[in-house]
Design a protein around this motif. Structure first.
Motif, PDB file in Angstrom:
ATOM      1  N   UNK A   1       0.827  -1.205   0.000  1.00 39.44           N
ATOM      2  CA  UNK A   1       0.000   0.000   0.000  1.00 39.44           C
ATOM      3  C   UNK A   1       0.864   1.260   0.000  1.00 39.44           C
ATOM      4  N   UNK A   2       1.978   1.220   0.744  1.00 42.29           N
ATOM      5  CA  UNK A   2       2.881   2.375   0.788  1.00 42.29           C
ATOM      6  C   UNK A   2       3.521   2.621  -0.576  1.00 42.29           C
ATOM      7  N   UNK A   3       3.860   1.554  -1.287  1.00 42.28           N
ATOM      8  CA  UNK A   3       4.402   1.708  -2.635  1.00 42.28           C
ATOM      9  C   UNK A   3       3.374   2.365  -3.557  1.00 42.28           C
ATOM     10  N   UNK A   4       2.125   1.951  -3.424  1.00 41.86           N
ATOM     11  CA  UNK A   4       1.072   2.545  -4.238  1.00 41.86           C
ATOM     12  C   UNK A   4       0.877   4.020  -3.934  1.00 41.86           C
TER      13      UNK A   4
ATOM     14  N   UNK B   1       1.508   7.438  -6.382  1.00 39.36           N
ATOM     15  CA  UNK B   1       0.471   8.437  -6.659  1.00 39.36           C
ATOM     16  C   UNK B   1       0.920   9.840  -6.281  1.00 39.36           C
ATOM     17  N   UNK B   2       1.827   9.918  -5.332  1.00 35.71           N
ATOM     18  CA  UNK B   2       2.308  11.224  -4.876  1.00 35.71           C
ATOM     19  C   UNK B   2       3.545  11.693  -5.628  1.00 35.71           C
ATOM     20  N   UNK B   3       4.091  10.860  -6.490  1.00 34.60           N
ATOM     21  CA  UNK B   3       5.289  11.236  -7.232  1.00 34.60           C
ATOM     22  C   UNK B   3       4.929  12.251  -8.311  1.00 34.60           C
ATOM     23  N   UNK B   4       5.630  13.372  -8.309  1.00 31.46           N
ATOM     24  CA  UNK B   4       5.320  14.453  -9.231  1.00 31.46           C
ATOM     25  C   UNK B   4       5.596  14.142 -10.686  1.00 31.46           C
ATOM     26  N   UNK B   5       6.302  13.059 -10.959  1.00 27.04           N
ATOM     27  CA  UNK B   5       6.599  12.699 -12.343  1.00 27.04           C
ATOM     28  C   UNK B   5       5.499  11.867 -12.987  1.00 27.04           C
ATOM     29  N   UNK B   6       4.467  11.522 -12.196  1.00 27.92           N
ATOM     30  CA  UNK B   6       3.390  10.666 -12.706  1.00 27.92           C
ATOM     31  C   UNK B   6       2.060  11.397 -12.678  1.00 27.92           C
ATOM     32  N   UNK B   7       1.312  11.298 -13.784  1.00 26.82           N
ATOM     33  CA  UNK B   7      -0.063  11.789 -13.815  1.00 26.82           C
ATOM     34  C   UNK B   7      -1.014  10.772 -13.221  1.00 26.82           C
ATOM     35  N   UNK B   8      -0.651   9.502 -13.353  1.00 24.53           N
ATOM     36  CA  UNK B   8      -1.493   8.416 -12.855  1.00 24.53           C
ATOM     37  C   UNK B   8      -0.618   7.396 -12.151  1.00 24.53           C
ATOM     38  N   UNK B   9      -0.877   7.198 -10.858  1.00 22.84           N
ATOM     39  CA  UNK B   9      -0.105   6.238 -10.086  1.00 22.84           C
ATOM     40  C   UNK B   9      -0.713   4.854 -10.136  1.00 22.84           C
ATOM     41  N   UNK B  10      -0.237   3.980  -9.259  1.00 27.39           N
ATOM     42  CA  UNK B  10      -0.698   2.594  -9.232  1.00 27.39           C
ATOM     43  C   UNK B  10      -2.157   2.510  -8.802  1.00 27.39           C
ATOM     44  N   UNK B  11      -2.928   1.723  -9.517  1.00 30.78           N
ATOM     45  CA  UNK B  11      -4.334   1.518  -9.175  1.00 30.78           C
ATOM     46  C   UNK B  11      -4.461   0.470  -8.083  1.00 30.78           C
TER      47      UNK B  11
ATOM     48  N   UNK C   1      12.845   4.384  -8.066  1.00 33.28           N
ATOM     49  CA  UNK C   1      13.007   5.414  -7.046  1.00 33.28           C
ATOM     50  C   UNK C   1      12.005   5.228  -5.909  1.00 33.28           C
ATOM     51  N   UNK C   2      10.773   4.870  -6.263  1.00 33.62           N
ATOM     52  CA  UNK C   2       9.736   4.639  -5.255  1.00 33.62           C
ATOM     53  C   UNK C   2      10.144   3.503  -4.317  1.00 33.62           C
ATOM     54  N   UNK C   3      10.610   2.407  -4.899  1.00 31.43           N
ATOM     55  CA  UNK C   3      11.036   1.258  -4.084  1.00 31.43           C
ATOM     56  C   UNK C   3      12.213   1.645  -3.191  1.00 31.43           C
ATOM     57  N   UNK C   4      13.106   2.485  -3.705  1.00 30.90           N
ATOM     58  CA  UNK C   4      14.298   2.865  -2.942  1.00 30.90           C
ATOM     59  C   UNK C   4      13.954   3.727  -1.722  1.00 30.90           C
ATOM     60  N   UNK C   5      12.888   4.524  -1.818  1.00 31.15           N
ATOM     61  CA  UNK C   5      12.595   5.437  -0.709  1.00 31.15           C
ATOM     62  C   UNK C   5      11.507   4.946   0.249  1.00 31.15           C
ATOM     63  N   UNK C   6      10.779   3.894  -0.116  1.00 25.18           N
ATOM     64  CA  UNK C   6       9.769   3.358   0.807  1.00 25.18           C
ATOM     65  C   UNK C   6      10.427   2.361   1.746  1.00 25.18           C
ATOM     66  N   UNK C   7      10.203   2.531   3.028  1.00 31.34           N
ATOM     67  CA  UNK C   7      10.822   1.682   4.035  1.00 31.34           C
ATOM     68  C   UNK C   7      10.375   0.224   3.888  1.00 31.34           C
ATOM     69  N   UNK C   8      11.336  -0.672   3.952  1.00 34.61           N
ATOM     70  CA  UNK C   8      11.058  -2.111   3.833  1.00 34.61           C
ATOM     71  C   UNK C   8      10.721  -2.662   5.210  1.00 34.61           C
ATOM     72  N   UNK C   9       9.631  -3.422   5.355  1.00 34.15           N
ATOM     73  CA  UNK C   9       9.297  -3.984   6.671  1.00 34.15           C
ATOM     74  C   UNK C   9      10.355  -4.937   7.157  1.00 34.15           C
TER      75      UNK C   9
END
Length: 327
Positions: free
Chosen positions: A238-241, A245-255, A314-322
Motif C-alpha cells: 500500500x505504501x508503494x502505491x 500516486x504522490x510522485x510528481x513525475x506521474x499523472x497516474x499512479x498505481x491503481x 526510485x519509489x522502491x528505494x525510498x519506501x521503508x522495507x518492513x
C-alpha cells in the motif's frame, strides 16, 4: 478461495515448485535462454491474470505463448488483430440455425485456456474493448446471456512498440487488465547460436511436452491464493502505491487493481521459491512488471526521457522495507 480455506501447506508448496519447474523447462525447450520471462508468464497463469508481451518482431513472443499452451495441455487459440477485426470475431456471436429454426451462440476464439492476441494494438478501440469483460469477468455476454470461458483462462497479448503505422494506442483501462507486462529481448550469443544451429529444437512448439492439465493449474491457482501475506507486507504494498500516486513525475499512479495483482503475484512467486509465505523481496521482484505499464508519466517526464520503470525504482528505494518480526 473462501475464508474457510486452509492456508497452503509446505507439502503443497513443494509439489507446486516441482510442477512450476517442469512447466518452465518445457517452455524453455522452445524459447531458449529466457527463463526469467517464462517464469513471469507462469506467475500470471497461476495468479489468474493476463500478460502483455511488448517487443520488436522476431524475438519469440508468439512462440512463447504457443509453448505455454502446449505445456499446459489445454485449448489454445490465436487471434491476429487487424484494423477490420470486429468484436464478434473475438468473442462470438448469435447465429440462426435453419435446421432447428433457433438462434444459438457460436463461441469465438476467446473460449480457450490460452488466447494469443497477436499485435493487439492493430485493432480498433471497439474491438480491443471487447476483451475487457472476458479478461476481468471470465464471461462473454451476448444478447443478455453470459457465457463462461474455460478455466484457467490466460490472454497473452503481443504488441510491437516500434512500428506505429496502422496501430492504436491501448487505453489505460485495458492496460490495467493485464496483470503484468514484460519483454523477451534478444537472446545471448550462446543461446542465439543454439537457435541458429540446423536441427535445433528452439522455436519448435511441436516439441514442447505436455506436463500437466488445465484442471491442475486451476486447482493450484486457487490454493496458492492462500499463501500467507503478513500485514506488514500488505502495508508495504500500500505504501508503494501511495508513493507512486504522490510522485510528481506521474499523472497516474498505481491503481488498487494493480496493487492487488502485485500481492497475488507475490503469493505465486513465493511458492515458486519454495515458501508458503511472502517476503518483501517477492514484492520488489515483481514491482516493475506488474505496475510499470499501469502508470502514466507527466508530459515533462516524457520529454526528459524518464520511464515509469525508473520512477518505480526510485519509489522502491525510498519506501521503508518492513523488518522481520522478532522471535
Amino acid at each position: 478461495m473462501t475464508d474457510g480455506d486452509p492456508v497452503v501447506g509446505e507439502d503443497e508448496v513443494a509439489a507446486f515448485g516441482v510442477l512450476h519447474g517442469r512447466l518452465a523447462d518445457a517452455v524453455e525447450a522452445a524459447v531458449r535462454g529466457k527463463r526469467d520471462v517464462v517464469e513471469l508468464v507462469l506467475v500470471s497463469l497461476f495468479a489468474g491474470g493476463h500478460v502483455l508481451l511488448e517487443d520488436v518482431p522476431g524475438t519469440g513472443k508468439t512462440t512463447l505463448a504457443r509453448a505455454v499452451a502446449s505445456a499446459l495441455g489445454g485449448v489454445s487459440r490465436r487471434v491476429q488483430f487487424t484494423p477490420d477485426l470486429l468484436p464478434s470475431d473475438v468473442t462470438g456471436t448469435s447465429v440462426y440455425d435453419p435446421r432447428t429454426g433457433e438462434v444459438r451462440f457460436r463461441p469465438g476464439p476467446v473460449f480457450a485456456n490460452v488466447v494469443l492476441a497477436d499485435e493487439i494494438n492493430r485493432a480498433a478501440a471497439k474491438t480491443q474493448s471487447a476483451l475487457l469483460e472476458v479478461m476481468e469477468e471470465r464471461t462473454v455476454t451476448v444478447d443478455g446471456v453470459a457465457h463462461a470461458v474455460p478455466a484457467p483462462f490466460l490472454v497473452v497479448a503481443t504488441q510491437n512498440p516500434i512500428d506505429l503505422d496502422g496501430t492504436y494506442r491501448l487505453p489505460e483501462a485495458q492496460l490495467d487488465r493485464f496483470m503484468l507486462r514484460t519483454a523477451i529481448g534478444y537472446p545471448s550469443l550462446e543461446h542465439e547460436l543454439d537457435v541458429l544451429r540446423p536441427g535445433s529444437g528452439a522455436g519448435r512448439v511441436a516439441a514442447v511436452p505436455t506436463v500437466c492439465d488445465p484442471q491442475l493449474v486451476f486447482e493450484y491457482g486457487r490454493r496458492l491464493a492462500t499463501v500467507h501475506v503478513a500485514e506488514p507486507i500488505l502495508e508495504y504494498v500500500a505504501a508503494l502505491g501511495t508513493a507512486s500516486r504522490e510522485d510528481g513525475r506521474l499523472r497516474l499512479g498505481a491503481s488498487t487493481r494493480g496493487l492487488r495483482s502485485l500481492v497475488r503475484c507475490a503469493q505465486v512467486w513465493a511458492a515458486a521459491q519454495g515458501r508458503h509465505f511472502a517476503v518483501p523481496g517477492d514484492v520488489q521482484a515483481l514491482v516493475e512488471p506488474v505496475l510499470a505499464h499501469r502508470l502514466v508519466p507527466t508530459r515533462e517526464a516524457q520529454l526528459s526521457g524518464t520511464t515509469t520503470a525508473e520512477v518505480l525504482a526510485d519509489v522502491v528505494a525510498r519506501v521503508a522495507v518492513p523488518k522481520p518480526a522478532a522471535r
